[in-house]
Design an enzyme around this catalytic site. Structure first.
Site, PDB file in Angstrom:
ATOM      1  N   GLY A  91      38.065  37.643  23.244  1.00  0.00           N
ATOM      2  CA  GLY A  91      37.487  36.600  24.079  1.00  0.00           C
ATOM      3  C   GLY A  91      38.434  36.112  25.151  1.00  0.00           C
ATOM      4  O   GLY A  91      39.589  36.512  25.245  1.00  0.00           O
ATOM      5  N   GLY A  93      40.898  34.097  26.317  1.00  0.00           N
ATOM      6  CA  GLY A  93      41.908  33.178  25.807  1.00  0.00           C
ATOM      7  C   GLY A  93      42.506  32.297  26.870  1.00  0.00           C
ATOM      8  O   GLY A  93      43.020  31.210  26.578  1.00  0.00           O
ATOM      9  N   ARG A  94      42.455  32.752  28.132  1.00  0.00           N
ATOM     10  CA  ARG A  94      43.012  31.949  29.228  1.00  0.00           C
ATOM     11  C   ARG A  94      42.139  32.056  30.479  1.00  0.00           C
ATOM     12  O   ARG A  94      42.627  32.049  31.600  1.00  0.00           O
ATOM     13  CB  ARG A  94      44.435  32.386  29.539  1.00  0.00           C
ATOM     14  CG  ARG A  94      44.576  33.857  29.945  1.00  0.00           C
ATOM     15  CD  ARG A  94      45.970  34.126  30.459  1.00  0.00           C
ATOM     16  NE  ARG A  94      46.141  35.509  30.872  1.00  0.00           N
ATOM     17  CZ  ARG A  94      47.102  35.915  31.683  1.00  0.00           C
ATOM     18  NH1 ARG A  94      47.967  35.045  32.164  1.00  0.00           N
ATOM     19  NH2 ARG A  94      47.218  37.181  32.014  1.00  0.00           N
ATOM     20  N   LYS A 114      41.223  32.741  35.931  1.00  0.00           N
ATOM     21  CA  LYS A 114      42.208  33.347  35.038  1.00  0.00           C
ATOM     22  C   LYS A 114      43.464  32.484  35.088  1.00  0.00           C
ATOM     23  O   LYS A 114      43.977  32.189  36.167  1.00  0.00           O
ATOM     24  CB  LYS A 114      42.510  34.772  35.511  1.00  0.00           C
ATOM     25  CG  LYS A 114      43.378  35.603  34.586  1.00  0.00           C
ATOM     26  CD  LYS A 114      43.424  37.038  35.103  1.00  0.00           C
ATOM     27  CE  LYS A 114      44.292  37.923  34.236  1.00  0.00           C
ATOM     28  NZ  LYS A 114      44.311  39.315  34.737  1.00  0.00           N
ATOM     29  N   GLY A 127      47.594  30.145  27.350  1.00  0.00           N
ATOM     30  CA  GLY A 127      46.411  30.069  28.210  1.00  0.00           C
ATOM     31  C   GLY A 127      46.713  29.969  29.687  1.00  0.00           C
ATOM     32  O   GLY A 127      45.794  29.861  30.499  1.00  0.00           O
ATOM     33  N   ARG A 177      38.605  34.869  40.311  1.00  0.00           N
ATOM     34  CA  ARG A 177      38.208  36.274  40.351  1.00  0.00           C
ATOM     35  C   ARG A 177      36.694  36.381  40.511  1.00  0.00           C
ATOM     36  O   ARG A 177      35.935  35.590  39.944  1.00  0.00           O
ATOM     37  CB  ARG A 177      38.658  36.961  39.066  1.00  0.00           C
ATOM     38  CG  ARG A 177      38.261  38.423  38.966  1.00  0.00           C
ATOM     39  CD  ARG A 177      39.036  39.131  37.885  1.00  0.00           C
ATOM     40  NE  ARG A 177      38.748  38.637  36.543  1.00  0.00           N
ATOM     41  CZ  ARG A 177      39.447  39.001  35.459  1.00  0.00           C
ATOM     42  NH1 ARG A 177      40.481  39.819  35.575  1.00  0.00           N
ATOM     43  NH2 ARG A 177      39.137  38.528  34.274  1.00  0.00           N
ATOM     44  N   ARG A 184      31.702  43.921  29.103  1.00  0.00           N
ATOM     45  CA  ARG A 184      32.625  45.007  28.790  1.00  0.00           C
ATOM     46  C   ARG A 184      32.195  45.710  27.525  1.00  0.00           C
ATOM     47  O   ARG A 184      31.332  45.205  26.804  1.00  0.00           O
ATOM     48  CB  ARG A 184      34.050  44.481  28.615  1.00  0.00           C
ATOM     49  CG  ARG A 184      34.137  43.033  28.711  1.00  0.00           C
ATOM     50  CD  ARG A 184      35.283  42.278  28.232  1.00  0.00           C
ATOM     51  NE  ARG A 184      35.415  41.067  29.035  1.00  0.00           N
ATOM     52  CZ  ARG A 184      36.482  40.785  29.757  1.00  0.00           C
ATOM     53  NH1 ARG A 184      37.519  41.560  29.741  1.00  0.00           N
ATOM     54  NH2 ARG A 184      36.521  39.688  30.464  1.00  0.00           N
ATOM     55  N   ASP A 253      38.143  46.206  25.744  1.00  0.00           N
ATOM     56  CA  ASP A 253      37.769  44.939  26.366  1.00  0.00           C
ATOM     57  C   ASP A 253      38.094  44.914  27.851  1.00  0.00           C
ATOM     58  O   ASP A 253      37.737  43.952  28.546  1.00  0.00           O
ATOM     59  CB  ASP A 253      38.442  43.761  25.649  1.00  0.00           C
ATOM     60  CG  ASP A 253      39.942  43.934  25.511  1.00  0.00           C
ATOM     61  OD1 ASP A 253      40.355  44.848  24.782  1.00  0.00           O
ATOM     62  OD2 ASP A 253      40.699  43.168  26.135  1.00  0.00           O
ATOM     63  N   ASN A 254      38.744  45.972  28.356  1.00  0.00           N
ATOM     64  CA  ASN A 254      38.989  46.105  29.796  1.00  0.00           C
ATOM     65  C   ASN A 254      38.204  47.259  30.403  1.00  0.00           C
ATOM     66  O   ASN A 254      38.554  47.754  31.474  1.00  0.00           O
ATOM     67  CB  ASN A 254      40.490  46.314  30.058  1.00  0.00           C
ATOM     68  CG  ASN A 254      41.310  45.088  29.712  1.00  0.00           C
ATOM     69  OD1 ASN A 254      40.821  43.967  29.795  1.00  0.00           O
ATOM     70  ND2 ASN A 254      42.548  45.299  29.310  1.00  0.00           N
TER      71      ASN A 254
END
Length: 483
Positions: A91, A93-94, A114, A127, A177, A184, A253-254
């Site tokens: 997930g 996180g930051r 981000k 974070g 971003r 993903r 996850d990317n």
């Protein structure tokens, strides 16, 4: 204090459609926001007023402190394989999804932050993000966009006025971003792991609607979705390979459902051609080396097939067979994109003979030749001046023989200059720009951005941006994820 003007309209379609994957959260306070970079062209495409974004209230939006009425930022939930090891709960996180904004092309884009502070997914991290890594993502993502490679975009980097502790204390920043979405492979892995097939189906329907609408008309819409993602990722990774891009952290996850490049952490552009090139400080075994990227992408897509399996067929055996067949198309699509791209780089209007390409790559590797410089200089060789390309090699007999074979195919020099960049974000120049920006000097960053966002347009005064790193820069260059 005024909040975002009426022209800033954010929707919360993802959060409403998939609340199981969206955790409402707020960005941490930024004590002294200061704009470091603003992508005015992208802002215009999103219908955002660049002058307002530069204002104090605009900066508060860009760090997540002030959002339009009715908008609740969310941290997205996902799972993932990190360096081959499954983590069921990763997930944001930051990071926070502020919402979706309309693009000039009629589709939606995610506006995502981000480095905006810890969320419940932070897994022990702070974070936060430092100025350098956020500006790295800005530079490299915008360079990739200019190279025509599908990518998330960078709208802005705002220094927060908050220190970030890494090996030393660094100035903090938030990256705004923009992406077609942040869906993903890991999103589907998370949904599958819940055991809730309805959630998995709603996620797949959302992905079809957002990215691959043609799948909705297929006899098996979920298999068609998978086939579309396979095609998109095969094409994307082939394009990375053609420009020498090393992602560095190709975890599931990317790996996006849209086929966009995401998460510019320990990324870099290869200089001396070598398939074993690794830049990530944590990739000790070379799992994500330049030459491994196609195989890793295929492996990641197999994990997506596993997650989607309950949607393919009620008969598991039949579903597995369908998945295997669909994944089998990856290599053909990858090879088609790569072969067509390599032919274009060589100035040929048809696929280059395999021995011609294979022999060239061997020469480049054996002679430690700079990948970008060689292909750019090869354009001059197509015009008859072979010396600029030739002087990069120690094995002069070998390159002379290869050049003669290649020129017999009648390469088009003008066409080559349209696909072989003069400027990429060279690692020593990126480090130079980031170090200066961290101390408050943005001039090197601005000069670098000027070069890499018009990569094919060779201009006077930019010679150093087209040159390989000096010998004293070091062969063991490493990049870091920034967390």
């Amino acid at each position: 204090m005024s909040i975002a003007p009426a022209t800033v309209t954010l929707s919360d379609h993802f959060a409403r459609t998939l609340p199981e994957l969206a955790l409402a959260w707020q960005a941490e306070h930024a004590p002294a926001p200061n704009l470091l970079a603003l992508n005015e062209r992208l802002a215009a495409e999103l219908g955002l007023d660049a002058a307002w974004l530069r204002s104090p209230d605009g900066l508060r939006l860009l760090v997540g402190e002030h959002v339009p009425d009715g908008v609740t930022p969310v941290a997205q939930a996902y799972a993932g394989h990190q360096f081959g090891h499954y983590a069921p709960r990763l997930g944001d996180g930051r990071a926070l999804l502020l919402g979706e904004v309309a693009h000039a092309d009629g589709s939606s884009r995610d506006l995502h932050l981000k480095g905006s502070g810890r969320t419940p997914f932070a897994r022990g991290g702070d974070g936060l993000a430092a100025v350098g890594p956020m500006l790295r993502e800005y530079v490299v993502s915008e360079a990739m966009n200019a190279l025509g490679i599908p990518t998330t975009r960078s709208l802005a980097v705002v220094a927060t006025g908050r220190p970030v502790r890494r090996e030393t204390v660094l100035p903090g920043a938030v990256l705004a971003r923009v992406a077609s979405s942040h869906l993903r492979v890991g999103s589907f892995q998370y949904a599958r792991a819940t055991g809730d097939v309805d959630l998995l189906r709603r996620l797949a329907d959302h992905a079809i609607d957002r990215h691959h609408p043609a799948a909705a008309d297929a006899a098996n819409r979920y298999l068609a979705l998978f086939e579309a993602v396979v095609a998109a990722q095969a094409s994307l990774v082939a394009r990375w390979m053609l420009v020498g891009f090393v992602h560095g952290v190709m975890n599931t996850d990317n790996t996006t459902i849209s086929g966009e490049t995401i998460d510019y952490g320990p990324c870099a552009f290869m200089e001396a051609f070598d398939p074993a090139t690794v830049y990530s400080s944590i990739d000790h075994a070379g799992r994500y080396a330049y030459g491994n990227q196609p195989r890793v992408a295929e492996w990641n897509l197999a994990r997506l097939a596993e997650a989607l399996l309950p949607l393919f067929s009620d008969d598991e055996e039949q579903g597995v067979a369908q998945a295997v067949e669909a994944l089998g198309a990856f290599r053909g699509r990858y090879n088609d994109t790569w072969s067509a791209g390599m032919a274009a780089k060589l100035g040929l209007d048809r696929p280059a003979p395999a021995p011609l390409v294979d022999d060239l790559l061997t020469l480049l590797q054996d002679n430690h030749v700079d990948h970008t410089s060689f292909f750019r200089r090869l354009g001059a060789a197509a015009d008859g001046d072979t010396e600029p390309a030739r002087e990069l090699f120690l094995d002069l007999a070998g390159i002379d023989a290869w050049l003669a074979r290649w020129r017999a195919h009648g390469p088009d020099a003008a066409a080559m200059r349209l696909v072989n960049p003069a400027y990429i974000p060279r690692n020593h120049l990126v480090e130079e720009a980031l170090a200066a920006a961290t101390t408050g000097d943005l001039a090197p960053l601005e000069r670098l951005l000027d070069a890499v966002t018009a990569p094919y347009d060779e201009r006077p005064g930019l010679d150093r941006y087209a040159e390989p790193a000096p010998a004293d820069f070091g062969a063991a260059y490493q990049t870091f994820c920034g967390t």
